[in-house]
Design a protein around this motif. Structure first.
Motif, short mmCIF file in Angstrom:
data_model
loop_
_atom_site.label_atom_id
_atom_site.label_comp_id
_atom_site.label_asym_id
_atom_site.label_seq_id
_atom_site.Cartn_x
_atom_site.Cartn_y
_atom_site.Cartn_z
N ARG A 1 0.86 -1.18 0.00
CA ARG A 1 0.00 0.00 0.00
C ARG A 1 0.90 1.23 0.00
NH1 ARG A 1 0.80 2.46 4.56
NH2 ARG A 1 1.45 1.33 6.39
N GLN A 2 0.28 2.38 -0.18
CA GLN A 2 0.99 3.65 -0.05
C GLN A 2 1.44 3.80 1.40
OE1 GLN A 2 -1.48 7.23 -0.28
NE2 GLN A 2 -0.10 7.98 -1.87
N GLU B 1 3.72 9.80 7.57
CA GLU B 1 2.85 9.58 6.40
C GLU B 1 1.81 10.70 6.29
OE1 GLU B 1 3.00 4.68 6.24
OE2 GLU B 1 1.35 5.68 7.27
N ALA C 1 1.35 13.64 3.35
CA ALA C 1 0.07 13.82 2.66
C ALA C 1 -0.42 15.26 2.75
CB ALA C 1 -0.97 12.86 3.24
N GLU D 1 -2.77 15.07 -2.76
CA GLU D 1 -3.24 14.67 -4.09
C GLU D 1 -4.18 15.74 -4.61
OE1 GLU D 1 -4.76 10.72 -4.42
OE2 GLU D 1 -3.14 9.90 -3.22
N ASP E 1 -2.42 11.16 -7.91
CA ASP E 1 -1.32 10.90 -6.97
C ASP E 1 0.04 10.95 -7.65
OD1 ASP E 1 -1.59 8.49 -8.41
OD2 ASP E 1 -1.04 7.27 -6.68
N ALA F 1 3.40 12.27 -5.62
CA ALA F 1 4.40 11.23 -5.35
C ALA F 1 5.81 11.75 -5.64
CB ALA F 1 4.11 9.98 -6.18
N GLU G 1 6.59 4.35 -0.20
CA GLU G 1 5.79 4.22 -1.42
C GLU G 1 4.82 5.39 -1.47
OE1 GLU G 1 4.57 3.85 -4.65
OE2 GLU G 1 5.72 2.02 -4.27
N HIS G 2 4.99 6.24 -2.46
CA HIS G 2 4.18 7.45 -2.54
C HIS G 2 2.98 7.32 -3.48
CE1 HIS G 2 7.22 9.34 -0.15
NE2 HIS G 2 8.13 9.20 -1.07
N ARG G 3 2.87 6.21 -4.17
CA ARG G 3 1.74 6.00 -5.09
C ARG G 3 0.67 5.16 -4.40
NH1 ARG G 3 2.43 6.83 -10.48
NH2 ARG G 3 0.18 7.08 -10.26
N ARG G 4 -0.59 5.40 -4.80
CA ARG G 4 -1.70 4.61 -4.24
C ARG G 4 -1.72 3.20 -4.82
NH1 ARG G 4 -6.42 6.88 -5.90
NH2 ARG G 4 -5.57 8.86 -6.57
N GLN G 5 -1.28 3.05 -6.06
CA GLN G 5 -1.22 1.73 -6.69
C GLN G 5 0.23 1.28 -6.73
OE1 GLN G 5 -3.87 -0.10 -7.58
NE2 GLN G 5 -5.14 1.54 -6.76
#
Length: 138
Positions: free
Chosen positions: A14-15, A64, A68, A73, A85, A89, A121-125
């Motif tokens: 996960r992000q 985290e 954000a 985003e 995102d 990111a 990990e800065h991406r949602r996917q």
């Protein structure tokens, strides 16, 4: 003088921040270098590396949440090729680190008692991430 290089492959579920200290320590231990310097570099622009508090989960969550807030985003960015995102990111990666240098002594990383190495990990996917590792020493 000896040197070793390799690639650590990590997939974050996960992000967020993901502790990878054990994976890095295992790689270092397998290189047969007692004293030296380890360099890690993430080969991506939307993820990063950190050395940070590894005992209190609240410290990870606070970091985290801060990232954000400081790079939210938004569809307001021109660079949004991969979604809202995408640019945040990259910004979060700029605010953290893409390269770490860690001393090695007696075949082990010289991290502090409460320090751990994190993949950010800065991406949602999340996708697979490559971390280039280089160890120079004796």
């Amino acid at each position: 003088m000896r040197q070793a290089s390799g690639t650590l492959l990590v997939t974050a579920p996960r992000q967020g921040l993901h502790l990878i200290t054990d994976a890095v320590a295992g790689w270092v231990a397998g290189q047969g270098v007692g004293e030296g310097l380890l360099t890690l570099m993430i080969r991506h622009t939307s993820a990063s590396l950190l050395i940070q508090e590894n005992a209190a989960p609240a410290a990870r969550r606070d970091l985290e949440n801060w990232l954000a807030r400081i790079a939210p985003e938004s569809r307001d960015f021109e660079h949004d090729d991969e979604g809202p995102d995408d640019m945040p990111a990259h910004l979060r990666s700029v605010l953290t680190a893409t390269t770490l240098s860690i001393p090695v002594q007696d075949g082990r990383m010289r991290l502090g008692t409460w320090q751990g190495i994190y993949l950010c990990e800065h991406r949602r996917q999340p996708s697979g991430r490559e971390i280039a590792a280089h160890l120079l020493g004796a």
